[in-house]
Design a protein around this motif. Sequence first.
Motif, PDB file in Angstrom:
ATOM      1  N   LYS A  87       0.843  -1.189   0.000  1.00  0.00           N
ATOM      2  CA  LYS A  87       0.000   0.000   0.000  1.00  0.00           C
ATOM      3  C   LYS A  87       0.886   1.249   0.000  1.00  0.00           C
ATOM      4  CE  LYS A  87      -3.853  -1.992   2.623  1.00  0.00           C
ATOM      5  NZ  LYS A  87      -4.649  -1.875   3.880  1.00  0.00           N
ATOM      6  N   ARG A 145       1.992   4.664   1.123  1.00  0.00           N
ATOM      7  CA  ARG A 145       1.757   5.500   2.300  1.00  0.00           C
ATOM      8  C   ARG A 145       2.781   6.620   2.324  1.00  0.00           C
ATOM      9  NH1 ARG A 145      -1.519   2.846   6.106  1.00  0.00           N
ATOM     10  NH2 ARG A 145      -1.776   0.603   5.723  1.00  0.00           N
ATOM     11  N   MET A 173       6.594   3.515   7.019  1.00  0.00           N
ATOM     12  CA  MET A 173       6.019   2.193   7.203  1.00  0.00           C
ATOM     13  C   MET A 173       6.887   1.363   8.143  1.00  0.00           C
ATOM     14  SD  MET A 173       3.168   1.339   5.739  1.00  0.00           S
ATOM     15  CE  MET A 173       3.346  -0.427   5.570  1.00  0.00           C
TER      16      MET A 173
END
Length: 515
Positions: free
Chosen positions: A248, A250, A254
């Motif tokens: 994903k 972001r 992370m």
Amino acid sequence: MMSDLGVSLQSLRSVPELKYVNAENVVRYRAIMRFFYQEYKRLKYWMKPEEVWTEVVKWGVLPDYTIEQCLADLEQLAEWGNLASRHDGGRASTLEEYMKKKMQYLLRPYSIEIERLLETLERVTGYGGSLESTLFDSIAEKLFEIRRLAVETSPEAALELWTTLYDAFKRLHENAADYIASLQTAKAEEMMVAESFLVFKDRLTNYLQNFIQALQRSAYKIEGNLENISEGVRDLFLEQVAEAELAKPRLEEMPSKETLLQELHQGWNNLRRWFLGEGNSPSELTLLERATKEAIARIVRSVIRMQERKRSGVSRKKELEHLAGWFARLDNLDDAHRLAGLAFGLFRSRHLQGEDLRHSDRADQSMWDEVPTIQMLRPRGRKRTGKQDTEPVRENEERKRRERESFLQRQAEEWEEISGLIGRGRLRISELGTVPPKTRLRLLQWIGRCSSAPKHAFVTPEGVRIAMLNSDTPERTVLVSEDGELHLPDYELAFALTDAVREVAAAGEGGLPNE
């Protein structure tokens, strides 16, 4: 840096973002933060001080609030880390306006969660919670899909499976724990003793019983699926979940793949421990079932107590008089028996045991033709109906004398045998020849007492200390007796008088015991 408990030092830091909740001007800070949170839910993020001040004043909670106070509060919240700020120079028409400090403010992630928590706490009026039986079926279904698709599924499908599974597990655990806790409160106790609870108890009991039935119906499926998912399948599935999570895009930092996998494994262990237990401790599922059954039992007991309390205050005089009139109008004894059976039911039967003395071997003879067995029954009442002969106290002097003589004889024989062993000091089983049965039994008694004693030694009533010197010897021997042979370890026993017995013998106050 991680501590021994697996908790990072960063997670144990102080939280300055919570200062505004208990600060001196808490009403002003809470009003500003609530306005920012409401605008955040409307997807409006960067706010100007004028907008904040105008809307807060409209609420009417701060009538004398000024724009200068609002600017100071915004700066303080930015200093605590609740708000992020940036320079707003887009609307300046002159250099002087641009150089004048004008700011815009944004709600930070910590503050969003804090306001979300405070908003939730405002709606809390009790434990709440619920018993959602459909969650068991959802968990069993997702575990079965993991077993079936773990090797072939894509990372995106694995992430969706895991999210649905763990969300259902969390909802089941949290809602069930809250609901069962709500049944243990003082308010619930007061409700269960009120008369109005009789109307509500059927719905509540059915609700709990349906949950128990769903739990028992689905528990075996869930436990079976968890048992059949091997560690290899689990690791492969969680790898795919972590891969999809890391894929994903972001903007914020992370976590590493190792950290994410550790969290996923911890979540899987929580799920497994909740349904299967850990070690000898029962599973949370078993405790939930037990707590739900106890809640049903408490409800039933409360209802029974209320019904008994209601019945205790009602007089049945008229009912009994009406029933007595029925019996008085009957002329036939058989009809009276039938009426008593309908009114009172069967009386409790009594089982009497006696010797069956049959006078005929005919198989077709009725039991009513048999000779009755006479059985004397003692009255249940304590009142004595007639004069009874008193029984004299039994004289047991002769039996006591025989028992005393037998005991003294056994004690004298034991001391005679022990006194002969004291002089030897030590004795090995292999050194004994053929021994009589009494000696064999006495030796086995001494060995048993030495084996069970902490220091492998004990003291006889005569004051002789018997110790086993080689309790763990591997050597074996045969004890030959007049009635057979016994194979046992070659124990070595030591015999010695205690200090107290030696002092008595030395002082001349008496010889050795039984001398």
